[in-house]
Structures are given as structure tokens and as C-alpha cells.
Design an enzyme around this catalytic site. Structure first.
Site, PDB file in Angstrom:
ATOM      1  N   LYS A 172      13.421 -14.061 -11.996  1.00  0.00           N
ATOM      2  CA  LYS A 172      12.513 -14.448 -10.915  1.00  0.00           C
ATOM      3  C   LYS A 172      11.150 -13.795 -11.131  1.00  0.00           C
ATOM      4  O   LYS A 172      11.029 -12.571 -11.081  1.00  0.00           O
ATOM      5  CB  LYS A 172      13.069 -14.001  -9.555  1.00  0.00           C
ATOM      6  CG  LYS A 172      12.322 -14.661  -8.404  1.00  0.00           C
ATOM      7  CD  LYS A 172      12.705 -14.099  -7.057  1.00  0.00           C
ATOM      8  CE  LYS A 172      11.886 -12.903  -6.689  1.00  0.00           C
ATOM      9  NZ  LYS A 172      10.437 -13.172  -6.631  1.00  0.00           N
ATOM     10  N   GLY A 225       8.243  -3.437 -10.287  1.00  0.00           N
ATOM     11  CA  GLY A 225       7.594  -3.710  -9.013  1.00  0.00           C
ATOM     12  C   GLY A 225       7.337  -2.406  -8.281  1.00  0.00           C
ATOM     13  O   GLY A 225       7.239  -1.340  -8.906  1.00  0.00           O
ATOM     14  N   THR A 227       7.767   0.940  -5.776  1.00  0.00           N
ATOM     15  CA  THR A 227       8.795   1.986  -5.678  1.00  0.00           C
ATOM     16  C   THR A 227       9.740   1.739  -4.495  1.00  0.00           C
ATOM     17  O   THR A 227      10.946   1.942  -4.601  1.00  0.00           O
ATOM     18  CB  THR A 227       8.113   3.370  -5.586  1.00  0.00           C
ATOM     19  OG1 THR A 227       7.464   3.601  -6.846  1.00  0.00           O
ATOM     20  CG2 THR A 227       9.095   4.487  -5.322  1.00  0.00           C
ATOM     21  N   THR A 229      10.613  -1.160  -3.182  1.00  0.00           N
ATOM     22  CA  THR A 229      11.533  -2.247  -3.542  1.00  0.00           C
ATOM     23  C   THR A 229      12.574  -1.717  -4.532  1.00  0.00           C
ATOM     24  O   THR A 229      13.756  -2.048  -4.445  1.00  0.00           O
ATOM     25  CB  THR A 229      10.771  -3.429  -4.195  1.00  0.00           C
ATOM     26  OG1 THR A 229       9.581  -3.670  -3.471  1.00  0.00           O
ATOM     27  CG2 THR A 229      11.611  -4.688  -4.226  1.00  0.00           C
ATOM     28  N   GLU A 247      11.084  -0.121 -13.297  1.00  0.00           N
ATOM     29  CA  GLU A 247       9.710   0.257 -13.652  1.00  0.00           C
ATOM     30  C   GLU A 247       8.887   0.129 -12.389  1.00  0.00           C
ATOM     31  O   GLU A 247       8.673  -0.988 -11.903  1.00  0.00           O
ATOM     32  CB  GLU A 247       9.160  -0.681 -14.738  1.00  0.00           C
ATOM     33  CG  GLU A 247       9.911  -0.624 -16.055  1.00  0.00           C
ATOM     34  CD  GLU A 247       9.809   0.730 -16.740  1.00  0.00           C
ATOM     35  OE1 GLU A 247       8.891   1.507 -16.407  1.00  0.00           O
ATOM     36  OE2 GLU A 247      10.656   1.011 -17.592  1.00  0.00           O
ATOM     37  N   CYS A 281      -0.451  -1.191 -13.491  1.00  0.00           N
ATOM     38  CA  CYS A 281       0.278   0.019 -13.096  1.00  0.00           C
ATOM     39  C   CYS A 281      -0.187   1.228 -13.903  1.00  0.00           C
ATOM     40  O   CYS A 281       0.019   2.358 -13.495  1.00  0.00           O
ATOM     41  CB  CYS A 281       1.769  -0.204 -13.276  1.00  0.00           C
ATOM     42  SG  CYS A 281       2.177  -0.715 -14.956  1.00  0.00           S
ATOM     43  N   GLU A 383      -0.014   4.787  -3.637  1.00  0.00           N
ATOM     44  CA  GLU A 383      -0.562   3.810  -4.577  1.00  0.00           C
ATOM     45  C   GLU A 383      -1.408   2.776  -3.826  1.00  0.00           C
ATOM     46  O   GLU A 383      -0.971   2.220  -2.822  1.00  0.00           O
ATOM     47  CB  GLU A 383       0.607   3.100  -5.291  1.00  0.00           C
ATOM     48  CG  GLU A 383       0.150   2.227  -6.430  1.00  0.00           C
ATOM     49  CD  GLU A 383       1.311   1.520  -7.114  1.00  0.00           C
ATOM     50  OE1 GLU A 383       2.228   1.057  -6.405  1.00  0.00           O
ATOM     51  OE2 GLU A 383       1.286   1.433  -8.356  1.00  0.00           O
TER      52      GLU A 383
HETATM   53  P1  NAD Z   1       7.123  -5.823  -5.259  1.00  0.00           P
HETATM   54  O1  NAD Z   1       8.073  -4.688  -5.353  1.00  0.00           O
HETATM   55  O2  NAD Z   1       6.682  -6.247  -3.913  1.00  0.00           O
HETATM   56  O3  NAD Z   1       7.719  -7.131  -5.945  1.00  0.00           O
HETATM   57  C1  NAD Z   1       8.125  -7.153  -7.288  1.00  0.00           C
HETATM   58  C2  NAD Z   1       9.143  -8.259  -7.477  1.00  0.00           C
HETATM   59  O4  NAD Z   1      10.309  -7.906  -6.735  1.00  0.00           O
HETATM   60  C3  NAD Z   1       8.702  -9.619  -6.968  1.00  0.00           C
HETATM   61  O5  NAD Z   1       9.189 -10.618  -7.828  1.00  0.00           O
HETATM   62  C4  NAD Z   1       9.377  -9.710  -5.615  1.00  0.00           C
HETATM   63  O6  NAD Z   1       9.622 -11.021  -5.181  1.00  0.00           O
HETATM   64  C5  NAD Z   1      10.681  -8.996  -5.914  1.00  0.00           C
HETATM   65  N1  NAD Z   1      11.372  -8.456  -4.733  1.00  0.00           N
HETATM   66  C6  NAD Z   1      10.818  -7.996  -3.589  1.00  0.00           C
HETATM   67  N2  NAD Z   1      11.798  -7.624  -2.724  1.00  0.00           N
HETATM   68  C7  NAD Z   1      12.972  -7.829  -3.356  1.00  0.00           C
HETATM   69  C8  NAD Z   1      14.338  -7.665  -2.985  1.00  0.00           C
HETATM   70  N3  NAD Z   1      14.691  -7.200  -1.794  1.00  0.00           N
HETATM   71  N4  NAD Z   1      15.291  -7.989  -3.877  1.00  0.00           N
HETATM   72  C9  NAD Z   1      14.954  -8.460  -5.097  1.00  0.00           C
HETATM   73  N5  NAD Z   1      13.691  -8.675  -5.490  1.00  0.00           N
HETATM   74  C10 NAD Z   1      12.704  -8.356  -4.632  1.00  0.00           C
HETATM   75  O7  NAD Z   1       5.881  -5.427  -6.181  1.00  0.00           O
HETATM   76  P2  NAD Z   1       4.546  -6.244  -6.412  1.00  0.00           P
HETATM   77  O8  NAD Z   1       3.661  -6.055  -5.214  1.00  0.00           O
HETATM   78  O9  NAD Z   1       4.865  -7.609  -6.871  1.00  0.00           O
HETATM   79  O10 NAD Z   1       3.928  -5.465  -7.665  1.00  0.00           O
HETATM   80  C11 NAD Z   1       3.118  -4.341  -7.567  1.00  0.00           C
HETATM   81  C12 NAD Z   1       3.916  -3.096  -7.880  1.00  0.00           C
HETATM   82  O11 NAD Z   1       4.479  -3.185  -9.188  1.00  0.00           O
HETATM   83  C13 NAD Z   1       3.048  -1.845  -7.915  1.00  0.00           C
HETATM   84  O12 NAD Z   1       3.741  -0.817  -7.253  1.00  0.00           O
HETATM   85  C14 NAD Z   1       2.922  -1.525  -9.394  1.00  0.00           C
HETATM   86  O13 NAD Z   1       2.692  -0.175  -9.701  1.00  0.00           O
HETATM   87  C15 NAD Z   1       4.261  -1.964  -9.893  1.00  0.00           C
HETATM   88  N6  NAD Z   1       4.227  -2.195 -11.338  1.00  0.00           N
HETATM   89  C16 NAD Z   1       4.881  -1.307 -12.146  1.00  0.00           C
HETATM   90  C17 NAD Z   1       4.849  -1.472 -13.525  1.00  0.00           C
HETATM   91  C18 NAD Z   1       5.562  -0.516 -14.445  1.00  0.00           C
HETATM   92  O14 NAD Z   1       5.691  -0.832 -15.623  1.00  0.00           O
HETATM   93  N7  NAD Z   1       6.032   0.616 -13.971  1.00  0.00           N
HETATM   94  C19 NAD Z   1       4.176  -2.564 -14.069  1.00  0.00           C
HETATM   95  C20 NAD Z   1       3.509  -3.434 -13.210  1.00  0.00           C
HETATM   96  C21 NAD Z   1       3.548  -3.251 -11.837  1.00  0.00           C
END
Ligand code: NAD
Length: 479
Positions: A172, A225, A227, A229, A247, A281, A383
Site C-alpha cells: 500500500k 512512516g 513513529t 503509526t 523506518e 526523513c 518532527e
Molecule cells: P504515516 O505514518 O501517517 O503513514 C505512512 C503509511 O502508513 C501510509 O501509507 C499510511 O496510509 C499508512 N498507515 C497509517 N496508519 C496506518 C495503520 N493504522 N495501519 C497500517 N498502515 C497505516 O506517515 P506519513 O505522514 O505518510 O509520512 C511521514 C513520516 O514518514 C515522517 O514521520 C517521516 O519521518 C517518516 N519517514 C521515515 C523514513 C525513514 O526511512 N525512516 C523515510 C520517509 C519518511
């Protein structure tokens, strides 16, 4: 235009026929719709993946490698289309999508198509009496869930090793930026992936994502995504004994010593603070500068930041495009307000930008530099994930390290000095999964990638990723 799910080799509408609007950040206007999939679509994808798994796992590595390479070639062949889709969906400058995001997505498939051929098993002799050998068996059906900031780049970084290792995937992409993954599914059909091997279910986290992470037939979850989540997913995955790679977020420090190569540092710090509107990130969001050069840095940096061009992502001369969504745009502006309430002084930026013409309703924010905050305040702890950085002076090496380590995150960091001993000393004391010395964002895909502390669990990249998607099996034979 409607984006479709990719299930069992075919493109299809969600079973419930519910759709979500997909706006273009640069214009603020809805330009497509995405499936609001639910557990029925996920179930259909998991069933297809389970059925496809035995034959996919039984293919030779060379056969799987060939398909991944073919997909990589197709991505490059369609670079312009994919980059335009990525830029439109995300708000990032088109030149950036063309130069970085899409080539890197192609490289991810190419890298793992090669890596799986180099991957070797191990054998251990026990003094000539016994021999142990270890093989790696694909774990089964896995799920890959990715965020919106580097859409195809991060999606492919997970999917490629899973497929190479012999797993079948139910993936997804973020509901905020689904378009390039949809185009990828069309390329998978063109490449000739067997039905069910790779499935993409679009939709929200709480609905489609939740159905994936809770599904008993999903053996491993690779998630990138936020922290919060990640913590939620871990709480659901642990009782079901799923393998988990997380990650997560970051609050990275950029430490600048007085003896650095000034021009190189300045040029790179502009990028590491504001590339992709600060929505990487690995961007440095807390800039720590030795007091002896703090005033010089502050004046020159603020001047250069002010000159960064923000505008229509189609314009090749812009450095920064739009913020990914209205919700995120409002969140960033509220973080800037909080920084002011906490006593911060905005040196430049701090405001939304209203453009004219095509982008007049778009979500743009001026690159923002704030000083005068200590490391314990919320602005320096939480963040923001946008074009906002804080700057703070330090006096000693120890103080710089303490400031850098003062958050619960530990994803990445950078360090500027010409003193080789100090570079190694400080690099090893900063609590982060990756630390760049006199550079930023350079990645050797063979190295283990991931965060310390609340920035994640596990490591992606190279053979680590192939191992993650497999079970190690030991056989001990009496000689
Ligand atoms: P998010 O956690 O809101 O969403 C990430 C993904 O998880 C999306 O596809 C979302 O639909 C899905 N998701 C959300 N709730 C879920 C659930 N209950 N069950 C399963 N899936 C679920 O994050 P975002 O706003 O899309 O991305 C930004 C974040 O990602 C920032 O915190 C950033 O630091 C982090 N990030 C980390 C890295 C890394 O390599 N560490 C890389 C890029 C982004």
C-alpha cells in the site's frame, strides 16, 4: 481519472466502489480519485498472493532477477511520465522527480535484481564431525507500506527486495501520493509479472493498511512512516509474531564546526535543510553551529535561504515546490506559531506564500529559519517534516554531541569539520543510524539503513533486506 487497485494481475476498482479525492498540492484542486479500499480488497489480494507464492518462490533467482531488471528498464523508459505523475501528486519540483525519485526507484529494482544473484548461503564445519549449512527461505506473503514524501523511491525500496527474495507482496502506497504506484502496476503487467505475485491495494491507513497489518496470512511487515503509526503497527504485529521492519521519523542534527569547508557546507546545508520542501526523513532540522562562526553562519544562511525560489513545480528554476497536503501545510504553519510562542525568532520565512496563476490555490510555505530556542522545547523535540529549521550555537564538541542526542529520535545526522580525528570521534558518539561527514544524502545501497531509538527497528538495504524477507533454516548433518 480513477486510480485502480492491482490485484491478481489485473487493475480493478475497489469492491465497495468507494473513492477518495486526490488533490494536486500545487493547485489545491482534485485531479483524480483513488480507491478507498477495505478488508475485502485486502483479502482478495492476500488470497491471490498466497496462491502465487509456491510458484514464485520456486522460480530460480535468475528468473526473478530478470523480471525485476525488466521492471527497472521500463521505469527508466517511462521516466518522464512517472516523474510528471510524482511531481503532480506530491508537489515536488519536476526536475527533482526526474533527477532523483524516479531514477532511484529504477535503481532499487536493478540493485535487488543483482543482489539476489550475489546472495550466498553459509556452511560451518564442526571439526570434521558435523556440517551445518544455512539456507534462506522466502517467508511467504508480506506487506509493504510506504509514506508520501518520496513515493515511488520508498515504495520500490521495500517491494524490490521482497520480490527478489521470493515473497509475494500486498503493498500500500500512501493515500496522499498514490499515482506513481498506480503507473508502476501498469508497468508490472507490461513486464509480465505472474498474477498475484505483486498486489497494490490503495486506500487509507486505518482501513486498508489496518486490514493488511492484522491479516494472519501476512508474515512480515515492512513499514516506513511516522513513529506514532509505527508504534501502533508494532502493537498489532507483536502478538501475531510477524516479522517487523520499521523506518520512522527523525529530528536530525547538522553539526557545523568552525574549521569546515565553508562553501561546501553552506551549499549542502541549504539542500539538507530544504530539499523536497524539507520533507525528507534525512533532512537536518536542527542546525548546531560553533559559536565562533555562529553570527557569520546566521547572516549568510538566512540571506541564502531567503533567496531560494519557491514556486510552480513545473518551473525548472524553482528550488522548492508545494507542501504535500492542506493538512500538512496547516500543521507546519502551526508548528511555526508554536516556535514563536516558545520564544523563537524567525530569521526568514515563517509564512505561507500565495502564488499567482495556475498555483494561486496551492499550498506553499517560505523556507523558514528560527533561532533562540533550546533543545528541550517542543519545536526542537517534535518532527515538523517541512521547510523549517532551527539554528543554535554550541561551545564545545561535547555540547554539540549532547544537543544532537537530545531527542528521542536517532535517524540521521551530518557533521562538518576538516579535523579527521574529530570527525570520527563525533560521528561515533552521535546516536543516529547514519551520519554524514562533509556530505549529505549519499547512499550506498549495500549498507544497512535504519534508525536508532524511536526512529525505527531493523535495517533495510543490501543483504539485510533480503534476509528480512526470509527465514533462516539450519540443517546439521553427521559426517
Ligand atoms: P504515516 O505514518 O501517517 O503513514 C505512512 C503509511 O502508513 C501510509 O501509507 C499510511 O496510509 C499508512 N498507515 C497509517 N496508519 C496506518 C495503520 N493504522 N495501519 C497500517 N498502515 C497505516 O506517515 P506519513 O505522514 O505518510 O509520512 C511521514 C513520516 O514518514 C515522517 O514521520 C517521516 O519521518 C517518516 N519517514 C521515515 C523514513 C525513514 O526511512 N525512516 C523515510 C520517509 C519518511
Amino acid at each position: 481519472m480513477q486510480i485502480l487497485n492491482y490485484i491478481n494481475g489485473a487493475l480493478q476498482a475497489p469492491l465497495n466502489n468507494n473513492w477518495l479525492d486526490n488533490p494536486e498540492p500545487a493547485t489545491g484542486k482534485v485531479y483524480s480519485q483513488i480507491p478507498d479500499s477495505d478488508s475485502d480488497d485486502v483479502q482478495m489480494a492476500v488470497t491471490a498472493a498466497k496462491e502465487a507464492f509456491p510458484a514464485w518462490a520456486a522460480l530460480s533467482r535468475a528468473e526473478r532477477s530478470d523480471l525485476l531488471r525488466k521492471l527497472s528498464d521500463l521505469i527508466l523508459k517511462n521516466l518522464d511520465t512517472l516523474a510528471a505523475a510524482e511531481s503532480r501528486d506530491n508537489g515536488k519540483p519536476l526536475w527533482l522527480a526526474k533527477r532523483v525519485d524516479i531514477p532511484r526507484a529504477a535503481e532499487n529494482f536493478r540493485f535487488f535484481s543483482n543482489a539476489v544473484l550475489q546472495w550466498h548461503d553459509e556452511a560451518h564445519h564442526m571439526d570434521g564431525h558435523f556440517i551445518n549449512y544455512t539456507t534462506h527461505q522466502p517467508i511467504g506473503v508480506v506487506t509493504c507500506i510506504s509514506p508520501w514524501n518520496l513515493p515511488l523511491y520508498l515504495f520500490s525500496w521495500k517491494v524490490a527486495p521482497a520480490l527478489a527474495a521470493g515473497c509475494c507482496v500486498v503493498a500500500k502506497p500512501s493515500e496522499v501520493t498514490p499515482m506513481s504506484a498506480f503507473l508502476l502496476s501498469q508497468l508490472c503487467i507490461e513486464a509480465g509479472f505472474p498474477p498475484g505475485v505483486f498486489n497494490i491495494v490503495h486506500g487509507t491507513g486505518p482501513k486498508a493498511g489496518d486490514a493488511m497489518i492484522n491479516h494472519r496470512d501476512i508474515k512480515a511487515i515492512s513499514f516506513t512512516g511516522g513513529t506514532k503509526t509505527g508504534a501502533y503497527i508494532a502493537s498489532k504485529a507483536a502478538p501475531l509474531f510477524k516479522k517487523l521492519s520499521l523506518e520512522l521519523g527523525g529530528k536530525n542534527a547538522n553539526i557545523i564546526f568552525a574549521d569546515c569547508d565553508w562553501d561546501k557546507m553552506m551549499k549542502t546545508t541549504l539542500r539538507s535543510s530544504f530539499e523536497n520542501q524539507g520533507q525528507i526523513c534525512l533532512c537536518g532540522s536542527r542546525i548546531l553551529v560553533h559559536r565562533s562562526v555562529y553570527e557569520k553562519f546566521k547572516t549568510e544562511f538566512a540571506e541564502k535561504v531567503k533567496a531560494l525560489k519557491v514556486g510552480d513545480p513545473h518551473d525548472d528554476t524553482v528550488r522548492m515546490g508545494a507542501i504535500v497536503s492542506k493538512q500538512h501545510f496547516e500543521k507546519i504553519l502551526s508548528c511555526i506559531e508554536l516556535a514563536k510562542q516558545e520564544g523563537g525568532t524567525v530569521l526568514t520565512g515563517g509564512n505561507a506564500i500565495k502564488l499567482e496563476g495556475r498555483c494561486e490555490e496551492g499550498w506553499f510555505i517560505a523556507p523558514t529559519v528560527i533561532e533562540g530556542l533550546d533543545q528541550n522545547c517542543r519545536t526542537n523535540q517534535e518532527e515538523i517534516f517541512g521547510p523549517v529549521v532551527t539554528i543554535q550555537p554550541f561551545d564545545t564538541e561535547e555540547e554539540a554531541i549532547n544537543y544532537a542526542n537530545a531527542t528521542e529520535y536517532g535517524l540521521a545526522g551530518s557533521l562538518w569539520t576538516q579535523d579527521i580525528s574529530r570527525a570520527h570521534r563525533v560521528a561515533n558518539k552521535v546516536e543516529s543510524g547514519i551520519l554524514w561527514v562533509n556530505c549529505w544524502l549519499i547512499r550506498d545501497l549495500r549498507t544497512p539503513f535504519g534508525g536508532m531509538k524511536q526512529s525505527g527497528v531493523g535495517r533495510e538495504g543490501g543483504m539485510h533486506a533480503l534476509e528480512f524477507f526470509t527465514e533462516a533454516k539450519n540443517v546439521c548433518v553427521s559426517l
